[in-house]
Design a protein around this motif. Structure first.
Motif, mmCIF file in Angstrom:
data_model
loop_
_atom_site.group_PDB
_atom_site.id
_atom_site.type_symbol
_atom_site.label_atom_id
_atom_site.label_comp_id
_atom_site.label_asym_id
_atom_site.label_seq_id
_atom_site.Cartn_x
_atom_site.Cartn_y
_atom_site.Cartn_z
ATOM 1 N N UNK A 141 81.343 74.300 -27.624
ATOM 2 C CA UNK A 141 80.116 73.531 -27.828
ATOM 3 C C UNK A 141 80.289 72.108 -27.310
ATOM 4 N N UNK A 142 81.404 71.489 -27.681
ATOM 5 C CA UNK A 142 81.609 70.090 -27.290
ATOM 6 C C UNK A 142 81.863 69.987 -25.789
ATOM 7 N N UNK A 143 82.707 70.888 -25.258
ATOM 8 C CA UNK A 143 83.065 70.792 -23.843
ATOM 9 C C UNK A 143 81.855 71.011 -22.940
ATOM 10 N N UNK A 144 80.885 71.808 -23.378
ATOM 11 C CA UNK A 144 79.747 72.109 -22.506
ATOM 12 C C UNK A 144 78.492 71.377 -22.960
ATOM 13 N N UNK A 145 78.577 70.534 -23.959
ATOM 14 C CA UNK A 145 77.387 69.865 -24.476
ATOM 15 C C UNK A 145 76.397 70.858 -25.077
ATOM 16 N N UNK A 146 76.900 72.004 -25.552
ATOM 17 C CA UNK A 146 76.052 72.972 -26.216
ATOM 18 C C UNK A 146 75.411 74.003 -25.303
ATOM 19 N N UNK A 179 80.249 80.046 -22.483
ATOM 20 C CA UNK A 179 79.315 80.628 -23.444
ATOM 21 C C UNK A 179 80.056 81.676 -24.265
ATOM 22 N N UNK A 180 80.280 81.406 -25.562
ATOM 23 C CA UNK A 180 80.942 82.382 -26.415
ATOM 24 C C UNK A 180 79.888 83.046 -27.302
ATOM 25 N N UNK A 181 80.285 84.112 -27.984
ATOM 26 C CA UNK A 181 79.323 84.823 -28.829
ATOM 27 C C UNK A 181 78.758 83.885 -29.899
ATOM 28 N N UNK A 182 79.646 83.111 -30.529
ATOM 29 C CA UNK A 182 79.174 82.249 -31.611
ATOM 30 C C UNK A 182 78.305 81.112 -31.062
ATOM 31 N N UNK A 183 78.646 80.603 -29.880
ATOM 32 C CA UNK A 183 77.807 79.567 -29.281
ATOM 33 C C UNK A 183 76.422 80.128 -28.967
ATOM 34 N N UNK A 184 76.386 81.369 -28.501
ATOM 35 C CA UNK A 184 75.101 82.005 -28.214
ATOM 36 C C UNK A 184 74.312 82.234 -29.504
ATOM 37 N N UNK A 185 75.048 82.593 -30.555
ATOM 38 C CA UNK A 185 74.411 82.770 -31.870
ATOM 39 C C UNK A 185 73.779 81.445 -32.309
ATOM 40 N N UNK A 186 74.537 80.371 -32.126
ATOM 41 C CA UNK A 186 74.041 79.038 -32.492
ATOM 42 C C UNK A 186 72.785 78.695 -31.700
#
Lengths: 412, 299
Positions: free
Chosen positions: B238-243, B252-259
């Motif tokens: 999240x931090x490295x890609x600015x979300x 893009x990880x599963x949890x980031x996509x969930x977020x």
């Protein structure tokens, strides 16, 4: 913009919260009432800088003097504002008045978490006409109701480094062709950097798309118009500047965003909003730069970034909340708020501070950075596709086909 | 005599009851927390995943529609691919690094307390702060590039962004893995080593023939913890890609996509379905590991 400054903002937020905890607001004991509104009203937003917070508190003090029966509880959110607000909405315990970014406004209006202000507007003397129409429209729902008033705004402008431009013997470009020519002359003059800084994101590139006569959605926001020759040519022009080395992305230049590239003299020309001015004054006070009018392509085109003061549907003290909103976006409130040049007034009848005319001049051509519900994720996808184009992993055409599909899926 | 005995027995019974009550009392609070904040939300998420769920709750009943959408969702698969790739890379590194550091610290070297703290330190620092520092070190004109040469923006290039996260997290979490291994190492009886020494086994032989096999329960535990942690990768991405999960979806990880689905799209039902899918995946992986490690005692 907020994304790029997220980390510094987080750290700042922490410091601010600590500061607020220490300085509890002085309650007003004067009982002279000027309206029925009374009691406590909570105001939440994000805080970008200590200077900004100080200004806002000044405006709030002005409000409390005018409405002594209302006490404002200013509770800024540090960290992820959107997530924090969603939790508060769901818990039916939102702040009475809150910031709403034009970008999330369609989602929040659709979720019915905001309160329409029309009844209050017709009862009070607040004139809708005083606001720039394109900004106010950003907070109008599909039902035609108004869900917030823009607290301030900024379009993009072209900021140029005085020393580097003088060294290359170029004047600030006004058109696409002049920009390219200036960049060529600047190429050897920016050691360790590039002549221009361009973000690999649509919240910058779209301004150039507009300048070429392209659009993202049709006027009724029912269909994607991104897969068209006008958009394709603009995007190709944008990406080519980067791939020919005339422009660099913040990552390539080793900075967080293009404003930092201007400050570190890693780019001579950047396209940022009013926020770059206080940033430069605070972080790079010795770099001399000029705010020029945004360049133009076939036509003028620009983006308007704006944030509103809105009322939560579950606000506990709606009358007082309305008084606060009315004061904050009213003439005296906005005058104080924009006096230091941290933000530009969203009202025509409040003058912007000196030196900001090149931002204000963009008002007629600027379109709000806003689409439709669930478009935050569409923009994430569009940005990812754009970065693939910049890495030469796909063509501009392939990106547009993809973005068109995701947009149309989201509009269904 | 008889009455006294009866009274005595009665009082031991009371003491036992009181002891049991105190025990349950102690368990009660953590159990209440566990039920309220883990078990209840878990089943609630399962429930939500069957609806189009907005800020104020139910909008529409969808049944299994969210799960069907998930099967065709390109971004979900992209996130899953990244997450599995990341897990496959980071888990062996974390385990190897954790084990070697544990062996070093466990050996009677001078200043072992210092090394133990030093190796554990990155695990204590907040992931947000560490990632922020890593962003500077790995930027185009950062420390790493000035050492290895070149101008590569490690997090800004889709070919290297995920691997940068692998490197970052292998380093920061190895301290925790070290701690688990250290505890297991100290539980190995010294007489086995003495016997090996008498037989003339060298360091490597002792390590591969004695230490490594005897650590089997620790391997199981560490790999489970490590895999679960890796599958849940969020904050660093999240931090490295600015979300955004960028560049080019590489972080893009599963949890980031969930977020993104929950917070940006305000689509809690679908987000819950993503969470359920991730749970099923992690649960299955853990079961497979249990089978692989046989009847190994769980540490």
């Amino acid at each position: 913009m907020r994304n790029r400054l997220l980390l510094p903002a987080l750290l700042l937020g922490l410091v601010l919260v600590a500061g607020f905890a220490a300085s509890t607001s002085q309650g007003v004991t004067d009982k002279t009432t000027r309206s029925q509104a009374s009691g406590e009203v909570t105001l939440s937003g994000w805080a970008s800088s200590p200077t900004e917070t100080k200004l806002l508190k000044e405006v709030i003090r002005g409000f409390e003097r005018t409405f002594p029966s209302v006490k404002v509880n200013y509770a800024p959110i540090s960290g992820d504002f959107t997530a924090a607000m969603l939790a508060r909405f769901a818990a039916r315990n939102p702040p009475d008045v809150l910031y709403v970014d034009s970008n999330v406004a369609p989602d929040w209006i659709k979720q019915r978490v905001l309160f329409p202000l029309d009844t209050y507007i017709s009862q009070s003397k607040l004139k809708k006409e005083a606001f720039y129409a394109s900004l106010l429209n950003g907070f109008k729902g599909p039902d035609g109701k108004i869900y917030g008033f823009p607290k301030d705004w900024s379009p993009l402008a072209m900021e140029t480094n005085n020393r580097l431009l003088a060294a290359a013997g170029v004047k600030a470009p006004k058109t696409w062709d002049e920009l390219r020519a200036a960049a060529r002359k600047l190429q050897s003059k920016v050691p360790g950097g590039r002549p221009i800084c361009l973000s690999p994101s649509w919240d910058r590139m779209l301004a150039f798309v507009y300048q070429n006569g392209g659009t993202f959605l049709n006027a009724t926001k029912t269909k994607s118009t991104v897969n068209t020759p006008a958009v394709q040519r603009a995007a190709e022009w944008y990406v080519t500047l980067i791939n020919q080395g005339l422009a660099g992305t913040p990552a390539q230049l080793g900075v967080g965003w293009c404003g930092e590239a201007l400050g570190k003299e890693k780019a001579a020309i950047v396209f940022e909003g009013n926020w770059v001015v206080p940033f430069m004054a605070e972080s790079f006070p010795n770099i001399r730069f000029t705010v020029n009018k945004m360049i133009r392509g076939k036509q003028e085109g620009n983006l308007a970034f704006t944030v509103s003061y809105s009322m939560a549907r579950d606000a506990k003290n709606k009358d007082a909340a309305w008084q606060l909103i009315r004061y904050l976006v009213g003439q005296p409130g906005m005058k104080t708020w924009t006096s230091k040049g941290l933000a530009l007034p969203s009202r025509r009848d409040v003058r912007a501070p000196a030196g900001r005319q090149n931002f204000i001049a963009a008002a007629p051509a600027a379109r709000p950075w806003q689409f439709a519900p669930t478009f935050s994720k569409v923009i994430d996808t569009a940005n990812n596709e754009l970065s693939a184009v910049i890495e030469r992993k796909q063509s501009v055409k392939a990106m547009l086909v993809k973005v068109e599909k995701v947009s149309n899926d989201a509009l269904k | 005599m008889a009455t006294m005995a009866r009274r005595g027995r009665g009082s031991t019974g009371n003491a036992r009851l009181r002891e049991a009550l105190v025990g349950y009392g102690f368990v009660l609070i953590p159990m209440a927390v566990f039920l309220t904040f883990f078990i209840y939300p878990f089943f609630y998420a399962l429930y939500i995943s069957r609806f189009d769920w907005g800020v104020f709750g139910k909008i529409e009943t969808l049944g299994l529609e969210n799960y069907r959408t998930l099967l065709d969702d390109e971004l979900f698969w992209r996130g899953l691919k990244n997450t599995l790739l990341y897990t496959a890379a980071v888990v062996p590194i974390q385990m190897a690094l954790g084990l070697s550091v544990a062996v070093i610290v466990n050996a009677g070297i001078r200043g072992r307390t210092f090394f133990r703290s030093a190796f554990y330190f990155p695990s204590l620092a907040s992931s947000a702060a560490i990632t922020a520092i890593a962003l500077y070190i790995l930027s185009a004109d950062g420390l790493l590039n000035s050492i290895v040469g070149g101008q590569r923006p490690w997090f800004g290039d889709s070919d290297t962004a995920l691997w940068s996260l692998v490197g970052l997290n292998a380093w920061t979490t190895s301290g925790t893995m070290m701690l688990f291994y250290l505890a297991a190492l100290q539980a190995i009886p010294t007489d086995v080593y003495e016997a090996a020494a008498i037989d003339g086994a060298g360091f490597w032989r002792t390590f591969w023939k004695i230490t490594f096999p005897l650590l089997k329960p620790a391997h199981f535990f560490v790999s489970v913890v490590s895999i679960i942690g890796a599958m849940k990768l969020f904050d660093q991405a999240y931090i490295a890609s600015g979300g955004s999960g960028g560049p080019n979806y590489s972080t893009l990880t599963v949890v980031l996509y969930l977020y993104q689905t929950a917070i940006k799209d305000v689509n809690f039902g679908y987000a819950a379905a993503i969470g359920t899918a991730l749970f099923v995946l992690i649960f299955t992986l853990t079961l497979i590991q249990r089978l692989l490690f046989g009847k190994a005692e769980v540490a």
